[in-house]
Design a protein around this motif. Structure first.
Motif, PDB file in Angstrom:
ATOM      1  N   ILE A 147       0.842  -1.194   0.000  1.00 32.14           N
ATOM      2  CA  ILE A 147       0.000   0.000   0.000  1.00 32.14           C
ATOM      3  C   ILE A 147       0.880   1.248   0.000  1.00 32.14           C
ATOM      4  N   PRO A 148       0.368   2.381  -0.477  1.00 35.32           N
ATOM      5  CA  PRO A 148       1.144   3.625  -0.444  1.00 35.32           C
ATOM      6  C   PRO A 148       1.113   4.268   0.935  1.00 35.32           C
ATOM      7  N   SER A 149       2.170   4.984   1.251  1.00 36.04           N
ATOM      8  CA  SER A 149       2.258   5.722   2.516  1.00 36.04           C
ATOM      9  C   SER A 149       2.861   7.083   2.248  1.00 36.04           C
ATOM     10  N   ALA A 150       2.569   8.031   3.143  1.00 34.96           N
ATOM     11  CA  ALA A 150       3.106   9.382   2.990  1.00 34.96           C
ATOM     12  C   ALA A 150       3.139  10.073   4.340  1.00 34.96           C
ATOM     13  N   LEU A 151       4.047  11.023   4.467  1.00 28.57           N
ATOM     14  CA  LEU A 151       4.163  11.839   5.675  1.00 28.57           C
ATOM     15  C   LEU A 151       3.509  13.191   5.413  1.00 28.57           C
ATOM     16  N   ILE A 152       2.669  13.633   6.365  1.00 31.11           N
ATOM     17  CA  ILE A 152       2.055  14.953   6.264  1.00 31.11           C
ATOM     18  C   ILE A 152       2.539  15.811   7.433  1.00 31.11           C
ATOM     19  N   ASN A 153       2.433  17.122   7.292  1.00 31.27           N
ATOM     20  CA  ASN A 153       2.948  17.978   8.361  1.00 31.27           C
ATOM     21  C   ASN A 153       2.026  17.972   9.580  1.00 31.27           C
ATOM     22  N   ARG A 154       2.551  18.472  10.652  1.00 33.79           N
ATOM     23  CA  ARG A 154       1.849  18.412  11.948  1.00 33.79           C
ATOM     24  C   ARG A 154       0.524  19.164  11.911  1.00 33.79           C
ATOM     25  N   ALA A 155       0.508  20.352  11.311  1.00 33.40           N
ATOM     26  CA  ALA A 155      -0.705  21.169  11.302  1.00 33.40           C
ATOM     27  C   ALA A 155      -1.841  20.478  10.554  1.00 33.40           C
ATOM     28  N   PHE A 156      -1.532  19.882   9.418  1.00 34.03           N
ATOM     29  CA  PHE A 156      -2.563  19.189   8.647  1.00 34.03           C
ATOM     30  C   PHE A 156      -3.061  17.971   9.413  1.00 34.03           C
ATOM     31  N   GLY A 157      -2.151  17.257  10.049  1.00 34.45           N
ATOM     32  CA  GLY A 157      -2.557  16.099  10.844  1.00 34.45           C
ATOM     33  C   GLY A 157      -3.500  16.479  11.972  1.00 34.45           C
ATOM     34  N   GLU A 158      -3.223  17.594  12.653  1.00 37.22           N
ATOM     35  CA  GLU A 158      -4.085  18.042  13.740  1.00 37.22           C
ATOM     36  C   GLU A 158      -5.457  18.448  13.226  1.00 37.22           C
ATOM     37  N   ALA A 159      -5.506  19.070  12.048  1.00 35.69           N
ATOM     38  CA  ALA A 159      -6.795  19.466  11.464  1.00 35.69           C
ATOM     39  C   ALA A 159      -7.650  18.239  11.164  1.00 35.69           C
ATOM     40  N   LEU A 160      -7.037  17.187  10.667  1.00 34.26           N
ATOM     41  CA  LEU A 160      -7.777  15.955  10.380  1.00 34.26           C
ATOM     42  C   LEU A 160      -8.291  15.324  11.669  1.00 34.26           C
ATOM     43  N   LYS A 161      -7.467  15.309  12.695  1.00 31.58           N
ATOM     44  CA  LYS A 161      -7.879  14.704  13.970  1.00 31.58           C
ATOM     45  C   LYS A 161      -9.061  15.454  14.576  1.00 31.58           C
ATOM     46  N   LYS A 162      -9.041  16.778  14.534  1.00 32.15           N
ATOM     47  CA  LYS A 162     -10.139  17.568  15.084  1.00 32.15           C
ATOM     48  C   LYS A 162     -11.440  17.313  14.332  1.00 32.15           C
ATOM     49  N   ALA A 163     -11.355  17.210  13.010  1.00 31.40           N
ATOM     50  CA  ALA A 163     -12.555  16.940  12.213  1.00 31.40           C
ATOM     51  C   ALA A 163     -13.111  15.558  12.531  1.00 31.40           C
ATOM     52  N   LEU A 164     -12.213  14.585  12.753  1.00 34.11           N
ATOM     53  CA  LEU A 164     -12.646  13.227  13.087  1.00 34.11           C
ATOM     54  C   LEU A 164     -13.250  13.163  14.474  1.00 34.11           C
ATOM     55  N   ALA A 165     -12.728  13.996  15.388  1.00 35.31           N
ATOM     56  CA  ALA A 165     -13.224  13.988  16.765  1.00 35.31           C
ATOM     57  C   ALA A 165     -14.676  14.456  16.840  1.00 35.31           C
ATOM     58  N   LYS A 166     -15.087  15.346  15.973  1.00 42.55           N
ATOM     59  CA  LYS A 166     -16.474  15.835  15.977  1.00 42.55           C
ATOM     60  C   LYS A 166     -17.449  14.719  15.619  1.00 42.55           C
ATOM     61  N   GLY A 167     -17.039  13.843  14.725  1.00 44.83           N
ATOM     62  CA  GLY A 167     -17.856  12.681  14.390  1.00 44.83           C
ATOM     63  C   GLY A 167     -19.125  12.986  13.641  1.00 44.83           C
ATOM     64  N   ASN A 168     -19.284  14.196  13.127  1.00 38.51           N
ATOM     65  CA  ASN A 168     -20.517  14.563  12.420  1.00 38.51           C
ATOM     66  C   ASN A 168     -20.623  13.895  11.046  1.00 38.51           C
ATOM     67  N   GLU A 169     -19.512  13.818  10.349  1.00 38.87           N
ATOM     68  CA  GLU A 169     -19.505  13.230   9.009  1.00 38.87           C
ATOM     69  C   GLU A 169     -18.133  12.645   8.711  1.00 38.87           C
ATOM     70  N   GLU A 170     -18.093  11.806   7.706  1.00 38.63           N
ATOM     71  CA  GLU A 170     -16.833  11.186   7.326  1.00 38.63           C
ATOM     72  C   GLU A 170     -15.881  12.233   6.752  1.00 38.63           C
ATOM     73  N   VAL A 171     -14.607  12.038   7.034  1.00 40.50           N
ATOM     74  CA  VAL A 171     -13.582  12.893   6.444  1.00 40.50           C
ATOM     75  C   VAL A 171     -13.084  12.183   5.181  1.00 40.50           C
ATOM     76  N   VAL A 172     -13.403  12.757   4.033  1.00 38.95           N
ATOM     77  CA  VAL A 172     -13.072  12.142   2.746  1.00 38.95           C
ATOM     78  C   VAL A 172     -11.929  12.920   2.100  1.00 38.95           C
ATOM     79  N   VAL A 173     -10.895  12.208   1.694  1.00 37.24           N
ATOM     80  CA  VAL A 173      -9.741  12.844   1.052  1.00 37.24           C
ATOM     81  C   VAL A 173      -9.402  12.101  -0.236  1.00 37.24           C
ATOM     82  N   ARG A 174      -8.686  12.794  -1.089  1.00 36.95           N
ATOM     83  CA  ARG A 174      -8.193  12.169  -2.321  1.00 36.95           C
ATOM     84  C   ARG A 174      -6.673  12.261  -2.339  1.00 36.95           C
TER      85      ARG A 174
END
Length: 623
Positions: A147-174
């Motif tokens: 499978i592919p893997s990649a490193l993202i910066n800290r700020a983007f990672g935190e933004a994704l975690k906060k969106a996931l914590a709300k649990g309102n909707e799926e976080v969809v990325v491409r």
């Protein structure tokens, strides 16, 4: 112990010198992550491609981000199938950096059902390439990561975690690798940095396995002119203070200019580094000579044959064995020897000097510092060195729609034209489509069929144009047949467009019969009777009259004998007058010409009847 320490010191100096000469720039190869939902964090972010697994060069992956409730660093195994999305989309697992190798995190994510892994950095810093340390190369799991893997910066990672914590909707990325591999034209240029040493452990085995497994594809692409391959070999140089040392003399050629580490890391046993440098040089010259003879793909045969017949393990790593392989492949031994030059001479070697120059990066290209390294279209490949993964990366380097057939096989790409025709135009009756399968997806482009070119947007319409267009579905124009009569709005005299034929009106796509009688377009003479027909009309005259269509009039069909006699007499008079006039004209013209000629001649040549006075003869005698 002292000698071992001296060897280690010298080896470290050599290594430091080598690294200082080449390790100037390391380029982080990137892909992109686009957040599609939720709306408030939508955006475009960079990601550093990992140097393991299989990056999806040339493609994309849309999935749902998931962050584990426990074990967020991914250093321990997750339960099998732990990650599944509610929408059935692929799962892109988000993990934190730290405590274990990046590759181990990806391995655990893959086993738990993730389609890709994103590792969020734990410090604010520029992106870096996640590599597999030497210590873990012996771990079997590294080569099994697909499978592919990649490193993202800290700020983007935190933004994704906060969106996931709300649990309102799926976080969809491409995840997007479409621009990670340059694809400028219809030929891919790639190079492989390798080593002839077969005693350097897993790294050497990885290189050799790749050469053996990829040889078939490489030679097929090279023979077809689709690729241009160049092998390269890393060499170091010996620092000036150590040139005369025993270590440098055994590890280098050309007075310390080109060096390689001792294969066994023991100066007292086995082969020396200079043996490796000389064989590297030979393999470079094999490629150069084979390329000059129009057979560059022979390099792959030489390297695989040399590994089998002349391995270090069997103590056959020698010039004599190499010469036998060269001869068996039909290569000129004298040209290869000339190319190699004298390894003992105190001069630069043209071939190896060039290798050291290209080893240093320039422009968007990074330095080559480790082996093996694969460079495709001037970009360093990231990922596992495996046959199908490398083939996909090379295929991504072709300009779209110029890929060779091997890139369009079902094993390495999905034919998007097989589903709903890829959303492109198609003509089912003629089995013609504007959908063209490519490695990167598909393009909608109007085709050329049997020499007839189609034009249009490729999505909603394509129209045959140019010579022969009427043979393909009548050029897309109207056509109909009734009572054995064929009428068509397509004309071979015109290279494009449709025009209703005479007797019909419309836009050429649809034509209707013109009622010439009703619209009073024909058969309007007093004695005419008009009847409309499909594509024309029928006009009849009253009584014994004959209809003349060109004049739209009726004339008598029968004539009396006197009428015939009078007509013939008039015609005879006209013809006779014409003949007499012609004869008179010819006579007058000849008379006029004769008089003109006589007048001209009289000016230069006296005639007999002019100036004919008798002149007495003069006597030459004297009285």
């Amino acid at each position: 112990m002292a000698s071992l320490q001296g060897w280690l010191a010298t080896f470290l100096v050599l290594s430091a010198a080598a690294m200082s000469s080449v390790a100037g720039r390391f380029i982080v190869e990137k892909s992109f992550v686009r957040v599609l939902s939720p709306e408030h964090i939508r955006g475009h972010h960079d990601a550093a491609i990992a140097n393991f697994g299989v990056p999806n060069y040339g493609g994309t992956m849309t999935g749902v981000v998931m962050y584990p409730e426990k074990g967020t660093i991914g250093c321990a195994s997750f339960p099998n199938g732990a990650f599944k999305s509610k929408s059935k989309r692929p799962v892109i697992l988000l993990l934190d950096r730290g405590d274990c190798y990046f590759a181990l995190k990806a391995w655990h994510g893959q086993n738990a059902g993730a389609a890709a892994v994103l590792v969020a950095d734990n410090v604010d810093e520029p992106l870096l390439t996640m590599d597999t340390p030497e210590a873990s190369r012996n771990s079997e799991y590294v080569e099994k990561i697909t499978i592919p893997s990649a490193l993202i910066n800290r700020a983007f990672g935190e933004a994704l975690k906060k969106a996931l914590a709300k649990g309102n909707e799926e976080v969809v990325v491409r995840l997007d690798w479409r621009e990670s591999m340059p694809h400028p034209d219809n030929r891919v240029e790639y190079e492989f940095w390798t080593n002839s040493n077969d005693e350097c452990g897993p790294r050497c085995q990885e290189q050799m396995n790749f050469v053996k497994n990829f040889k078939g594809h490489a030679q097929l692409l090279e023979r077809g002119g689709f690729t241009q391959f160049t092998p390269h070999y890393i060499t170091w140089y010996c620092p000036e203070p150590f040139v005369l040392s025993r270590q440098c003399k055994s590890q280098c050629i050309n007075k310390g200019r080109y060096c390689a580490p001792d294969p066994e890391q023991d100066f007292g046993e086995g082969y020396d580094g200079k043996d490796v440098v000389i064989e590297n040089l030979r393999q470079l010259c094999v490629h150069r000579v084979a390329n000059e003879s129009g057979r560059p793909w022979v390099w792959w045969d030489f390297v695989t044959d040399y590994h089998i017949r002349c391995s270090m393990k069997e103590k056959k790593y020698s010039r004599d064995c190499a010469d036998k392989v060269v001869k068996s492949l039909g290569l000129p031994l004298d040209k290869i020897s000339k190319c190699m030059g004298d390894p003992e001479a105190d001069v630069e070697n043209e071939v190896l000097k060039r290798e050291q120059e290209v080893q240093v990066g320039h422009g968007s290209r990074g330095d080559v510092t480790i082996l093996p390294t694969l460079v495709i279209n001037n970009v360093q490949y990231r990922g596992i060195l495996e046959r199908s993964a490398i083939l996909k990366a090379i295929c991504a380097g072709f300009k779209e729609s110029t890929e060779p057939p091997v890139c369009l096989s079902g094993d390495i790409e999905t034919n998007q034209c097989l589903e709903s025709n890829g959303g492109c135009w198609q003509e089912l009756r003629l089995n013609i489509t504007a959908c063209k399968d490519t490695f990167r997806g598909r393009i909608c482009k109007c085709p050329t069929v049997n020499g007839v070119r189609y034009e249009g947007d490729g999505y909603t319409s394509c129209q045959a144009v140019g010579p022969g267009r009427c043979t393909m579905d009548n050029g897309g124009c109207w056509s109909d047949t009734r009572n054995g009569q064929i009428f068509s709005a397509c004309s071979e005299l015109e290279l494009s467009g449709c025009r209703c034929p005479f007797g019909f009106h419309g836009d050429g796509k649809k034509c209707e019969d013109v009622n010439e009688c009703k619209e009073k377009l024909a058969c309007q003479c007093p004695d005419c009777s008009c009847t409309n027909t499909w594509g024309g009309y029928d006009c009849k005259c009253k009584g014994n009259l004959l209809y003349i269509k060109a004049e739209d009039m009726c004339i008598a069909k029968n004539m009396s004998r006197f009428g015939w006699f009078l007509t013939i007499l008039v015609l005879a008079c006209v013809v006779g007058a014409g003949v007499v006039g012609y004869i008179f004209y010819k006579y007058r013209l000849r008379s006029y010409m004769d008089s003109e000629i006589m007048a001209i001649m009289s000016q230069y040549m006296p005639l007999d009847n002019q100036h004919n006075e008798n002149q007495p003869l003069r006597s030459d005698s004297t009285a």
